[in-house]
Scaffold this motif. Structure first.
Motif, PDB file in Angstrom:
ATOM      1  N   SER A 135      -2.429   9.906  -5.172  1.00 13.94           N
ATOM      2  CA  SER A 135      -3.257   8.704  -5.187  1.00 13.94           C
ATOM      3  C   SER A 135      -2.881   7.784  -4.039  1.00 13.94           C
ATOM      4  O   SER A 135      -1.767   7.846  -3.502  1.00 13.94           O
ATOM      5  CB  SER A 135      -3.119   7.949  -6.515  1.00 13.94           C
ATOM      6  OG  SER A 135      -1.834   7.369  -6.632  1.00 13.94           O
TER       7      SER A 135
ATOM      8  N   THR B 166       0.847  -1.187   0.000  1.00 14.80           N
ATOM      9  CA  THR B 166       0.000   0.000   0.000  1.00 14.80           C
ATOM     10  C   THR B 166       0.882   1.237   0.000  1.00 14.80           C
ATOM     11  O   THR B 166       1.776   1.372   0.843  1.00 14.80           O
ATOM     12  CB  THR B 166      -0.930   0.030   1.228  1.00 14.80           C
ATOM     13  OG1 THR B 166      -1.780  -1.116   1.205  1.00 14.80           O
ATOM     14  CG2 THR B 166      -1.794   1.290   1.226  1.00 14.80           C
TER      15      THR B 166
ATOM     16  N   THR C 134      -1.602  -2.759  -3.892  1.00 18.54           N
ATOM     17  CA  THR C 134      -1.266  -3.774  -4.889  1.00 18.54           C
ATOM     18  C   THR C 134      -1.094  -5.110  -4.196  1.00 18.54           C
ATOM     19  O   THR C 134      -0.410  -5.200  -3.165  1.00 18.54           O
ATOM     20  CB  THR C 134       0.042  -3.410  -5.623  1.00 18.54           C
ATOM     21  OG1 THR C 134      -0.090  -2.130  -6.241  1.00 18.54           O
ATOM     22  CG2 THR C 134       0.376  -4.452  -6.682  1.00 18.54           C
TER      23      THR C 134
ATOM     24  N   ARG D 161      -9.113   0.131 -11.016  1.00 12.95           N
ATOM     25  CA  ARG D 161      -8.968  -1.283 -10.629  1.00 12.95           C
ATOM     26  C   ARG D 161      -8.291  -2.017 -11.775  1.00 12.95           C
ATOM     27  O   ARG D 161      -8.673  -1.842 -12.926  1.00 12.95           O
ATOM     28  CB  ARG D 161     -10.332  -1.903 -10.339  1.00 12.95           C
ATOM     29  CG  ARG D 161     -10.291  -3.332  -9.783  1.00 12.95           C
ATOM     30  CD  ARG D 161     -11.715  -3.853  -9.594  1.00 12.95           C
ATOM     31  NE  ARG D 161     -11.754  -5.097  -8.863  1.00 12.95           N
ATOM     32  CZ  ARG D 161     -11.565  -6.300  -9.406  1.00 12.95           C
ATOM     33  NH1 ARG D 161     -11.332  -6.397 -10.713  1.00 12.95           N
ATOM     34  NH2 ARG D 161     -11.616  -7.389  -8.672  1.00 12.95           N
TER      35      ARG D 161
ATOM     36  N   SER E  53      -2.876   3.755  -3.337  1.00 12.05           N
ATOM     37  CA  SER E  53      -3.016   2.502  -4.063  1.00 12.05           C
ATOM     38  C   SER E  53      -2.592   1.309  -3.215  1.00 12.05           C
ATOM     39  O   SER E  53      -1.653   1.396  -2.415  1.00 12.05           O
ATOM     40  CB  SER E  53      -2.182   2.518  -5.353  1.00 12.05           C
ATOM     41  OG  SER E  53      -0.796   2.542  -5.057  1.00 12.05           O
TER      42      SER E  53
ATOM     43  N   ALA F 106      -6.525   1.621  -6.973  1.00 15.08           N
ATOM     44  CA  ALA F 106      -5.942   2.929  -6.675  1.00 15.08           C
ATOM     45  C   ALA F 106      -7.038   3.989  -6.668  1.00 15.08           C
ATOM     46  O   ALA F 106      -7.940   3.963  -7.502  1.00 15.08           O
ATOM     47  CB  ALA F 106      -4.874   3.286  -7.699  1.00 15.08           C
ATOM     48  N   HIS F 107      -6.947   4.890  -5.723  1.00 14.87           N
ATOM     49  CA  HIS F 107      -7.883   6.016  -5.641  1.00 14.87           C
ATOM     50  C   HIS F 107      -7.109   7.299  -5.928  1.00 14.87           C
ATOM     51  O   HIS F 107      -6.190   7.656  -5.187  1.00 14.87           O
ATOM     52  CB  HIS F 107      -8.540   6.082  -4.262  1.00 14.87           C
ATOM     53  CG  HIS F 107      -9.480   4.950  -4.001  1.00 14.87           C
ATOM     54  ND1 HIS F 107      -9.062   3.733  -3.503  1.00 14.87           N
ATOM     55  CD2 HIS F 107     -10.823   4.847  -4.186  1.00 14.87           C
ATOM     56  CE1 HIS F 107     -10.095   2.927  -3.379  1.00 14.87           C
ATOM     57  NE2 HIS F 107     -11.171   3.571  -3.791  1.00 14.87           N
ATOM     58  N   HIS F 108      -7.474   7.963  -7.012  1.00 16.57           N
ATOM     59  CA  HIS F 108      -6.809   9.189  -7.442  1.00 16.57           C
ATOM     60  C   HIS F 108      -7.665  10.405  -7.075  1.00 16.57           C
ATOM     61  O   HIS F 108      -8.891  10.381  -7.243  1.00 16.57           O
ATOM     62  CB  HIS F 108      -6.596   9.192  -8.956  1.00 16.57           C
ATOM     63  CG  HIS F 108      -5.604   8.177  -9.420  1.00 16.57           C
ATOM     64  ND1 HIS F 108      -4.386   8.529  -9.977  1.00 16.57           N
ATOM     65  CD2 HIS F 108      -5.634   6.822  -9.419  1.00 16.57           C
ATOM     66  CE1 HIS F 108      -3.723   7.433 -10.295  1.00 16.57           C
ATOM     67  NE2 HIS F 108      -4.453   6.391  -9.973  1.00 16.57           N
TER      68      HIS F 108
ATOM     69  N   ARG G 153     -11.535   5.883  -9.023  1.00  8.90           N
ATOM     70  CA  ARG G 153     -11.103   4.565  -8.548  1.00  8.90           C
ATOM     71  C   ARG G 153     -10.670   3.719  -9.736  1.00  8.90           C
ATOM     72  O   ARG G 153     -11.450   3.463 -10.638  1.00  8.90           O
ATOM     73  CB  ARG G 153     -12.249   3.874  -7.799  1.00  8.90           C
ATOM     74  CG  ARG G 153     -11.908   2.503  -7.212  1.00  8.90           C
ATOM     75  CD  ARG G 153     -13.124   1.985  -6.449  1.00  8.90           C
ATOM     76  NE  ARG G 153     -12.859   0.749  -5.768  1.00  8.90           N
ATOM     77  CZ  ARG G 153     -13.127  -0.456  -6.277  1.00  8.90           C
ATOM     78  NH1 ARG G 153     -13.661  -0.552  -7.490  1.00  8.90           N
ATOM     79  NH2 ARG G 153     -12.877  -1.552  -5.596  1.00  8.90           N
TER      80      ARG G 153
ATOM     81  N   PHE H  14      -4.402  -4.458  -8.458  1.00 14.84           N
ATOM     82  CA  PHE H  14      -4.352  -3.250  -7.627  1.00 14.84           C
ATOM     83  C   PHE H  14      -5.645  -2.457  -7.711  1.00 14.84           C
ATOM     84  O   PHE H  14      -6.388  -2.529  -8.687  1.00 14.84           O
ATOM     85  CB  PHE H  14      -3.144  -2.360  -7.985  1.00 14.84           C
ATOM     86  CG  PHE H  14      -3.273  -1.528  -9.236  1.00 14.84           C
ATOM     87  CD1 PHE H  14      -4.102  -0.419  -9.283  1.00 14.84           C
ATOM     88  CD2 PHE H  14      -2.511  -1.819 -10.363  1.00 14.84           C
ATOM     89  CE1 PHE H  14      -4.204   0.371 -10.426  1.00 14.84           C
ATOM     90  CE2 PHE H  14      -2.589  -1.036 -11.505  1.00 14.84           C
ATOM     91  CZ  PHE H  14      -3.447   0.060 -11.534  1.00 14.84           C
TER      92      PHE H  14
END
Length: 257
Positions: A148, A137, A152, A215, A150, A231-233, A213, A229
């Motif tokens: 972001s 993370t 993984t 994915r 993220s 990830a939130h940007h 988001r 993964f």
């Protein structure tokens, strides 16, 4: 000082849209830069003789367009321009995407360890639930700004090569490639969501702020998943850009029942 133009109450153009344009003109004509303050709600109401509702509508639209940034308790500021990213339709990672345009990525490592795969992760990586996997993370910063968050997940054989490595200033994909692990195909999706309290604190936004988001599941040449993964940007810092053509990679609209 705002432009001397006014609100035309006889115009068919809504007052909030007129104010929106006046603010844009003010930014351009006065040569304002990202981070420069803009007049507050009360001052705009007084200057143009309009209601706070109209002002808030105009500022909300400008914020949605990425032109202004409202900070609770501090005021309204000229926003930093959003950076286009091609992360959705290519296998490139954020590190290489930003590096290609001369930027810099730094990662705060929040978690990096071996755990047991839960049902969602096991399904994505095509391993048995409870299998050992490596989780990573990271809070990603682009040119000093939180960008972001993220997480993984990697099969144990893949993730093992990352354990003990310093990933603060390194591309995960480049590290894997050094060990002969290369992503050659995958599926990525993007959707709108809002920040939880924890995500908001890490990303430096308000809870409920717009996030993108992402994915992804990537596979090697044999078709075996090598990473999954999410990830939130930050929605106010980035936008995803697609290159289109008659033979472009196919996508689909997924209808959620």
């Amino acid at each position: 000082m705002m432009t001397t133009g006014g609100i035309d109450r006889l115009s068919a153009t809504p007052m909030y849209d007129q104010l929106r344009q006046l603010i844009i003109d003010h930014i351009e004509q006065d040569g304002l830069h990202p981070g420069d303050p803009l007049p507050g709600e009360h001052r705009l109401c007084e200057q143009y003789g309009i209601s706070r509702t109209v002002v808030r509508q105009a500022l909300a639209q400008l914020e949605h367009e990425g032109l202004v940034e409202r900070v609770k308790g501090k005021g309204t500021f000229v926003a930093r321009p959003r950076t286009s990213e091609s992360l959705v339709h290519t296998l490139v990672g954020l590190y290489d995407e930003v590096a290609s345009r001369g930027g810099h990525v730094h990662s705060d490592i929040l978690r990096h360890e071996t755990i047991e795969a839960d049902a969602e992760v096991a399904a994505a990586l095509e391993v048995e639930e409870g299998s050992p996997i490596v989780v990573l993370t990271r809070l990603r910063h682009v040119d000093g700004d939180a960008w972001s968050l993220s997480t993984t997940w990697m099969p144990e054989a893949v993730g093992a090569v990352t354990l003990g490595e310093d990933l603060h200033e390194t591309s995960l994909y480049r590290l894997l490639e050094e060990h002969g692990i290369v992503a050659t195909s995958g599926v990525r999706s993007a959707e709108a969501t809002v920040a939880t309290h924890e995500q908001a604190q890490l990303l430096g936004v308000s809870a409920g702020s717009a996030l993108l988001r992402l994915r992804s599941v990537s596979r090697d040449a044999s078709g075996t998943p090598i990473e999954f993964f999410i990830a939130h940007h930050r929605g106010d810092r980035s936008r995803f850009e697609f290159q289109l053509g008659p033979e472009a990679s196919r996508g689909s609209l997924v209808r959620i029942p």
